[in-house]
Design an enzyme around this catalytic site. Structure first.
Site, mmCIF file in Angstrom:
data_model
loop_
_atom_site.group_PDB
_atom_site.id
_atom_site.type_symbol
_atom_site.label_atom_id
_atom_site.label_comp_id
_atom_site.label_asym_id
_atom_site.label_seq_id
_atom_site.Cartn_x
_atom_site.Cartn_y
_atom_site.Cartn_z
ATOM 1 N N LYS A 174 30.152 77.980 -107.706
ATOM 2 C CA LYS A 174 31.318 77.337 -108.328
ATOM 3 C C LYS A 174 30.846 76.183 -109.215
ATOM 4 C CE LYS A 174 34.044 74.009 -106.996
ATOM 5 N NZ LYS A 174 34.235 73.312 -108.298
ATOM 6 N N GLU B 140 29.947 61.203 -101.322
ATOM 7 C CA GLU B 140 31.216 61.308 -100.592
ATOM 8 C C GLU B 140 31.533 62.772 -100.227
ATOM 9 O OE1 GLU B 140 34.228 59.904 -103.215
ATOM 10 O OE2 GLU B 140 35.822 60.489 -101.828
ATOM 11 N N GLY C 263 29.399 65.217 -100.283
ATOM 12 C CA GLY C 263 28.274 65.662 -99.439
ATOM 13 C C GLY C 263 28.561 65.407 -97.964
ATOM 14 N N GLU D 162 22.098 67.638 -102.600
ATOM 15 C CA GLU D 162 21.486 66.708 -103.553
ATOM 16 C C GLU D 162 22.597 65.796 -104.026
ATOM 17 O OE1 GLU D 162 20.741 64.924 -106.583
ATOM 18 O OE2 GLU D 162 20.243 66.735 -107.720
ATOM 19 N N CYS E 68 22.124 61.779 -111.671
ATOM 20 C CA CYS E 68 21.994 61.224 -110.315
ATOM 21 C C CYS E 68 20.700 60.441 -110.158
ATOM 22 C CB CYS E 68 22.116 62.328 -109.274
ATOM 23 S SG CYS E 68 21.171 63.773 -109.712
ATOM 24 N N GLU F 237 26.761 53.648 -107.160
ATOM 25 C CA GLU F 237 26.442 54.540 -108.269
ATOM 26 C C GLU F 237 27.616 54.550 -109.250
ATOM 27 O OE1 GLU F 237 26.257 58.848 -107.568
ATOM 28 O OE2 GLU F 237 24.450 58.876 -108.792
HETATM 29 P P1 ADP Z 1 31.923 63.829 -108.933
HETATM 30 O O1 ADP Z 1 32.531 62.769 -108.056
HETATM 31 O O2 ADP Z 1 30.731 63.371 -109.633
HETATM 32 O O3 ADP Z 1 32.915 64.574 -109.771
HETATM 33 P P2 ADP Z 1 32.009 65.709 -106.816
HETATM 34 O O4 ADP Z 1 31.116 65.575 -105.654
HETATM 35 O O5 ADP Z 1 33.435 65.362 -106.669
HETATM 36 O O6 ADP Z 1 31.322 64.889 -107.958
HETATM 37 O O7 ADP Z 1 31.936 67.171 -107.416
HETATM 38 C C1 ADP Z 1 30.819 67.994 -107.359
HETATM 39 C C2 ADP Z 1 31.268 69.410 -107.087
HETATM 40 O O8 ADP Z 1 31.853 69.467 -105.796
HETATM 41 C C3 ADP Z 1 32.325 69.929 -108.049
HETATM 42 O O9 ADP Z 1 32.047 71.298 -108.298
HETATM 43 C C4 ADP Z 1 33.609 69.771 -107.254
HETATM 44 O O10 ADP Z 1 34.626 70.646 -107.651
HETATM 45 C C5 ADP Z 1 33.132 70.081 -105.846
HETATM 46 N N1 ADP Z 1 33.957 69.519 -104.754
HETATM 47 C C6 ADP Z 1 34.787 68.450 -104.784
HETATM 48 N N2 ADP Z 1 35.346 68.253 -103.573
HETATM 49 C C7 ADP Z 1 34.871 69.218 -102.753
HETATM 50 C C8 ADP Z 1 35.037 69.554 -101.359
HETATM 51 N N3 ADP Z 1 35.836 68.853 -100.553
HETATM 52 N N4 ADP Z 1 34.357 70.604 -100.856
HETATM 53 C C9 ADP Z 1 33.524 71.315 -101.633
HETATM 54 N N5 ADP Z 1 33.320 71.066 -102.944
HETATM 55 C C10 ADP Z 1 33.969 70.035 -103.504
#
Ligand code: ADP
Length: 490
Positions: A195, A250, A252, A269, A303, A400
């Site tokens: 995704k 977050e 992660g 990561e 990052c 960050e």
């Molecule tokens: P940023 O805060 O830099 O946008 P995110 O960690 O929110 O980074 O997003 C990184 C990826 O994780 C994106 O593909 C996002 O759609 C996906 N994502 C966001 N929330 C969740 C979740 N609860 N579970 C799995 N994937 C998620």
């Protein structure tokens, strides 16, 4: 081929570039609407929903992209599961041929990928063209080479692919992150549900078209689009064997909680707050260029960006003066202009986050510097910004920001800078600028970071492992270490 160089050019020794036949890449096509790539075909989402993907330089919609719900994710996982046995049992040298073909096709369509990456994500075309896309192809080439050599990589061990990998990637290096995830997974015999991030789906969908053209067996790679809910559906699907995630610390943590107690393996990561350290014996002009590259490359949406600068006190005035002069010469604007150094911020939401940090700096009473030129009237833009004399306790040195904002501190001794640099919950990368090899080695062993660059920064190669300590995540991607993440090794 001559290496492309410019004043903002990133210090790459290796030229990953390749000149494709012009006729194969003269046309950049973006469809009005994109469906989900499941089982080797584009299929309509069961959700019936689509969302807009926005060009951050114009604030206009580029295309509609399908939003996958739990049922769509389930179809993708089923298709990956069905493809797993035949794919994993294929002779490894045959698997390699497919991966190699994908690499070649990326090279042939490099221009198209570069233009779409810059349109959809806002990054300068010279970065998509010279770094992101060539490196994405390089990752497929590199892992194609490993596919039939896994027994040499892990001698006298029983190795097996893990099964179906759920891969969730961020918006800062969309095609490159897809390559980092897909290439090693396939080389090891796994199948994939990937995704992309919701603001940058288009190059992953172009990759889906390319994969369809490559004749890769159906279902080996499935690409589903959507936001956090779609990501969560992948993470929580019972038939996923491994989660590979790159994104915020977050999310992660949410993923770690979601898979606790299951058999799912994971590599994460996550964020970073890298220290870039300049000693008084460093070649100052080169170091200043390295600092500029370290924080303003890809608008600071990196990052491993060198977002905390530590200058040895005796050279503080000189370095700060040179940084200000250099900021005045950076060209900010249209991502598709090949002279642009700093493009658009990826999304409105991210621009708001960065602006909130600029406000925090103001409220903390910090001195700052921004160049005098004005920003384009339309689009999500942010001036490159320096904050001076930032304390260890400032939110600007702790959190960050993921934008073109540099928090500057000073130090007197080696011990002091090691302590300050390590005083962070993150541990992804660091940089050291010095004329003394012994100092570089000393620092690289004492800095708690997965990657430590000496007299360079933001340098990537498919052969070198990448990943963090502490809250920057675990597991390594790239190099031989990147294979382990997709194998069960006895
Ligand atoms: P940023 O805060 O830099 O946008 P995110 O960690 O929110 O980074 O997003 C990184 C990826 O994780 C994106 O593909 C996002 O759609 C996906 N994502 C966001 N929330 C969740 C979740 N609860 N579970 C799995 N994937 C998620």
């Amino acid at each position: 081929m001559a290496k492309k160089q410019n004043s903002f050019s990133l210090n790459f020794d290796t030229d990953w570039n390749y000149s494709p036949a012009p006729e194969s890449t003269s046309h950049v096509e973006i469809k009005e609407k994109y469906d989900l790539f499941i089982g080797g075909k584009f299929v309509k989402p069961k959700s019936g929903k689509y969302f807009d993907t926005i060009n951050p330089a114009t604030e206009k919609s580029l295309a509609k992209v399908a939003e996958a719900n739990e049922k769509d994710v389930d179809s993708a996982v089923k298709s990956a599961r069905k493809a797993f046995k035949p794919w994993s049992e294929l002779p490894a040298s045959e698997r390699a041929k497919y991966i190699f073909r994908i690499a070649r096709l990326i090279q042939e369509r490099a221009r198209e990928f570069a233009v779409i990456e810059s349109l959809d994500g806002g990054k300068p075309i010279k970065e998509s063209r010279d770094i992101d896309i060539p490196l994405a192809a390089a990752h497929f080439f590199y892992y194609a080479g490993w596919a039939d050599k896994l027994e040499y990589a892990f001698p006298n061990r029983k190795i097996k692919p893990l099964g179906v990998a759920g891969q969730i990637i961020p918006w800062n290096f969309p095609l490159l992150m897809a390559a980092w995830k897909i290439a090693p997974a396939l080389a090891c015999g796994n199948t994939v549900v990937l995704k992309p991030a919701e603001t940058t789906s288009l190059t992953a969908l172009k990759l889906a078209e390319l994969i369809a053209d490559s004749d890769l067996p159906e279902g080996v790679v499935n690409i589903v689009t959507g936001a956090g809910k779609t990501g969560a559906a992948i993470v929580n699907h019972p038939d996923i064997d491994k989660i590979a995630f790159t994104g915020s610390t977050e999310v992660g943590k949410i993923i770690q909680r979601a898979i606790a107690g299951t058999n799912k393996k994971a590599t994460l990561e996550l964020g970073g707050k890298a220290a870039n350290i300049i000693f008084e014996d460093a070649p100052i002009d080169q170091a200043v260029e390295g600092v500029i590259n370290g924080i303003f490359f890809n608008q600071g949406h990196v990052c491993c960006a060198g977002s905390r600068l530590f200058i040895q006190e005796s050279i503080k005035d000189e370095v700060e003066k040179k940084l200000k002069m250099r900021l005045e010469t950076l060209r900010i604007g249209d991502p598709l202009d090949k002279n642009t150094d700093i493009g658009a911020i990826n999304s409105k939401g991210q621009l708001e986050t960065i602006e909130a940090y600029l406000e925090i700096g103001k409220q903390e009473g910090l001195t700052s510097f921004q160049p005098s030129y004005s920003l384009p009237k339309k689009g999500y833009y942010c001036k490159p910004t320096l904050f001076f004399d930032v304390s260890q306790s400032s939110r600007l040195s702790k959190e960050e920001i993921f934008g073109p904002v540099l928090a500057i501190q000073t130090f007197r001794t080696v011990d002091e800078v090691i302590e300050k640099a390590n005083n962070t919950p993150y541990g992804l990368s660091a940089g050291v600028w010095t004329d003394k090899g012994s100092k570089a080695f000393n620092l690289s062993s004492q800095l708690k970071a997965g990657v430590v660059w000496a007299n360079t920064f933001n340098k990537f190669d498919p052969a070198s492992p990448f990943g963090g300590f502490k809250e920057s995540g675990f597991g390594r991607e790239g190099g031989m270490h990147g294979l382990e993440a997709y194998l069960s090794i006895k």
